[in-house]
Design a protein around this motif. Structure first.
Motif, PDB file in Angstrom:
ATOM      1  N   GLY A  38      -3.150   1.541   6.409  1.00  0.00           N
ATOM      2  CA  GLY A  38      -2.532   2.199   7.908  1.00  0.00           C
ATOM      3  C   GLY A  38      -1.167   1.336   8.367  1.00  0.00           C
ATOM      4  O   GLY A  38       0.053   1.032   8.726  1.00  0.00           O
ATOM      5  N   TYR A  39      -1.813  -0.029   8.516  1.00  0.00           N
ATOM      6  CA  TYR A  39      -1.272  -1.060   8.952  1.00  0.00           C
ATOM      7  C   TYR A  39      -1.197  -2.574   8.147  1.00  0.00           C
ATOM      8  O   TYR A  39      -2.177  -3.217   7.401  1.00  0.00           O
ATOM      9  N   LEU A  40      -0.032  -3.226   8.182  1.00  0.00           N
ATOM     10  CA  LEU A  40      -0.305  -4.385   7.602  1.00  0.00           C
ATOM     11  C   LEU A  40       0.662  -5.638   8.447  1.00  0.00           C
ATOM     12  O   LEU A  40       0.608  -5.779   9.357  1.00  0.00           O
ATOM     13  N   ASP A  41      -0.580  -6.762   8.245  1.00  0.00           N
ATOM     14  CA  ASP A  41      -0.267  -7.795   9.108  1.00  0.00           C
ATOM     15  C   ASP A  41       0.667  -9.023   8.386  1.00  0.00           C
ATOM     16  O   ASP A  41       0.980  -9.229   7.582  1.00  0.00           O
ATOM     17  N   ASN A  91      -7.608   5.970   4.919  1.00  0.00           N
ATOM     18  CA  ASN A  91      -7.511   6.003   3.649  1.00  0.00           C
ATOM     19  C   ASN A  91      -8.078   6.928   3.385  1.00  0.00           C
ATOM     20  O   ASN A  91      -9.596   6.651   3.098  1.00  0.00           O
ATOM     21  N   GLN A  92      -7.790   8.311   3.172  1.00  0.00           N
ATOM     22  CA  GLN A  92      -9.462   9.072   3.306  1.00  0.00           C
ATOM     23  C   GLN A  92      -9.015   9.583   1.362  1.00  0.00           C
ATOM     24  O   GLN A  92      -8.545  10.479   1.060  1.00  0.00           O
ATOM     25  N   LYS A 122      -6.974  -0.055  -0.029  1.00  0.00           N
ATOM     26  CA  LYS A 122      -7.941   0.280   0.405  1.00  0.00           C
ATOM     27  C   LYS A 122      -8.650   1.446   0.768  1.00  0.00           C
ATOM     28  O   LYS A 122      -7.645   2.313   1.862  1.00  0.00           O
ATOM     29  N   HIS A 123      -9.467   1.038   1.231  1.00  0.00           N
ATOM     30  CA  HIS A 123     -10.417   2.992   1.595  1.00  0.00           C
ATOM     31  C   HIS A 123     -11.795   2.615   2.454  1.00  0.00           C
ATOM     32  O   HIS A 123     -13.073   3.318   1.979  1.00  0.00           O
ATOM     33  N   THR A 124     -11.806   1.988   3.085  1.00  0.00           N
ATOM     34  CA  THR A 124     -13.068   1.313   3.703  1.00  0.00           C
ATOM     35  C   THR A 124     -13.590   1.947   4.959  1.00  0.00           C
ATOM     36  O   THR A 124     -15.079   2.236   5.239  1.00  0.00           O
TER      37      THR A 124
END
Ligand code: USQ
Length: 402
Positions: free
Chosen positions: A158-161, A291-292, A337-339
């Motif tokens: 969803g988000y990016l630093d 992320n599903q 990623k999906h953790t």
């Protein structure tokens, strides 16, 4: 908990309704029968002989002793949607109530505009109805991994630093959707994020990968409870389509090189993920993104798994590279990623030969219902050759996966 399931007559909506009902929640479903109507328009149908929604809830009552309330109506109708929220007072809204097909959205201008109107306006009405009548409710919205596209960097949840000119911020991950349908999900995410920031609503965007599978524990209680199973070019997803093709003897439709990689998950894991999001709601004002999916595969990987499993059932399966009807990257980096759902306790049902073999057995049960002319695609992303099936470029023993 009072749970409202939007799109409760659909592939995922109906199994989700039974799943929550079985666990003691008060469930109401909403549907406009859009999917049933779109199938009539396209001359296609579910492989499984699904019952009417009224018969489904009656059989569910017989089997489980539990009630599921049904509301027939369209989320793009504000009077209907607002009344529904006012009366039912949902604590959680699970929102599947949208047009879900990338190819359907790419047919022509009318289908693209319809997809946008239906999905974006329906979702806006849900947000306004929540704000007016149930501002503490939690929206669990089905988004899609396809919002991100296939960037040449790792995909975050969803988000990016970001660090830019010496300053830092955490911003929504950039979106590169691949169809008019996927674009509507991006617009929804922006709208939901906005109302969380501005009105303090709470929401979880489930960026779901491609779902496969037929059976869930509740549907297995009685064949009349089975969910729909689509395999046509518009509404079938890759693995489900390959299993049907294997049974009916059509060379597996690998589009282009077959190295397109996506996240996948079993239908049972969709239900578990939606439950985890529901039981662990976002905070007020939070727009949470998960992320599903549980595993990544290329289309070639899927073709190989299906070919092997179908051969074990005695079906001789051919695999072919077809002219790609879509405009998409056929070779690309993909690491998403999906953790977050695993951290909440998800125990994935991974793809196995046995699972695909079971699916193939189930499809064989309904083999006589397969409409073979609906399988090889005709809808092209660039609009060309309207109505003409894409051609096979090359038949292969099996598609080597990378
Ligand atoms: N593909 C083939 N052959 C086929 C069908 C598909 O090679 O017969 C390829 C496509 O070109 C694509 C990949 O398989 O590269 C996935 O296609 P798909 O049709 O299985 O999935 P997609 O169009 O992306 O849409 C499906 C659902 C949609 C959901 C999405 C999740 O229909 O509702 O949002 O999966 S995701 O793919 O992560 O965006």
């Amino acid at each position: 908990m009072r749970i409202l399931i939007l799109g409760g007559d659909g592939y995922l909506g109906w199994p989700t309704a039974m799943y929550f009902s079985q666990r003691g929640h008060e469930v109401a479903i909403v549907d406009s029968f859009l999917r049933r109507r779109m199938h009539m328009e396209r001359g296609t149908d579910s492989l499984t002989p699904i019952r009417s929604i009224h018969e489904r809830v009656q059989v569910w009552k017989e089997v489980s002793g539990k009630d599921i309330a049904v509301h027939i109506g369209d989320l793009t109708d504000w009077t209907f949607t607002s009344q529904l929220f006012k009366e039912f007072q949902p604590e959680t809204i699970v929102h599947y109530g949208q047009m879900p097909s990338a190819p359907y959205s790419m047919i022509d201008v009318n289908h693209a505009v319809f997809t946008h109107q239906n999905n974006v306006i329906g979702n806006l009405h849900v947000l306004y109805a929540m704000n007016e009548y149930t501002p503490n409710a939690h929206l669990v919205k089905l988004g899609t991994m396809g919002e991100y596209g296939q960037p040449n960097i790792d995909i975050e949840e969803g988000y990016l630093d970001v660090e830019h000119n010496g300053r830092k911020d955490r911003l929504p991950f950039p979106k590169l959707p691949g169809s008019m349908y996927h674009l509507t999900k991006v617009h929804d995410s922006h709208n939901i994020h906005f109302v969380c920031r501005v009105w303090g609503l709470r929401a979880t965007d489930l960026n779901q990968g491609v779902v496969y599978g037929i059976d869930t524990d509740e549907a297995k209680l009685d064949d009349r409870l089975i969910t729909r199973f689509d395999y046509d070019e518009s509404f079938g997803t890759a693995l489900n389509r390959f299993c049907v093709q294997a049974v009916v003897g059509i060379p597996l439709t690998v589009y282009g090189k077959g190295n397109q990689t996506r996240g996948y998950l079993n239908i049972r894991d969709t239900l578990a993920c939606v439950e985890l999001a529901t039981l662990n709601p976002a905070a007020a004002g939070e727009f949470r993104v998960f992320n599903q999916f549980t595993e990544q595969f290329s289309v070639a990987d899927l073709a190989t798994v299906v070919q092997k499993a179908a051969q074990a059932h005695g079906y001789p399966v051919e695999v072919a590279h077809y002219e790609n009807p879509r405009v998409e990257k056929e070779e690309h980096y993909y690491n998403a990623k999906h953790t977050k759902l695993l951290d909440l306790g998800l125990k994935p049902h991974l793809l196995s030969d046995e699972l695909v073999e079971t699916m193939i057995g189930r499809i064989a049960q309904y083999k006589d219902r397969i409409i073979t002319s609906a399988i090889v695609p005709r809808i092209r992303w660039n609009g060309g050759d309207k109505g003409k099936k894409v051609e096979i470029i090359e038949k292969v023993e099996h598609v080597p996966s990378k």
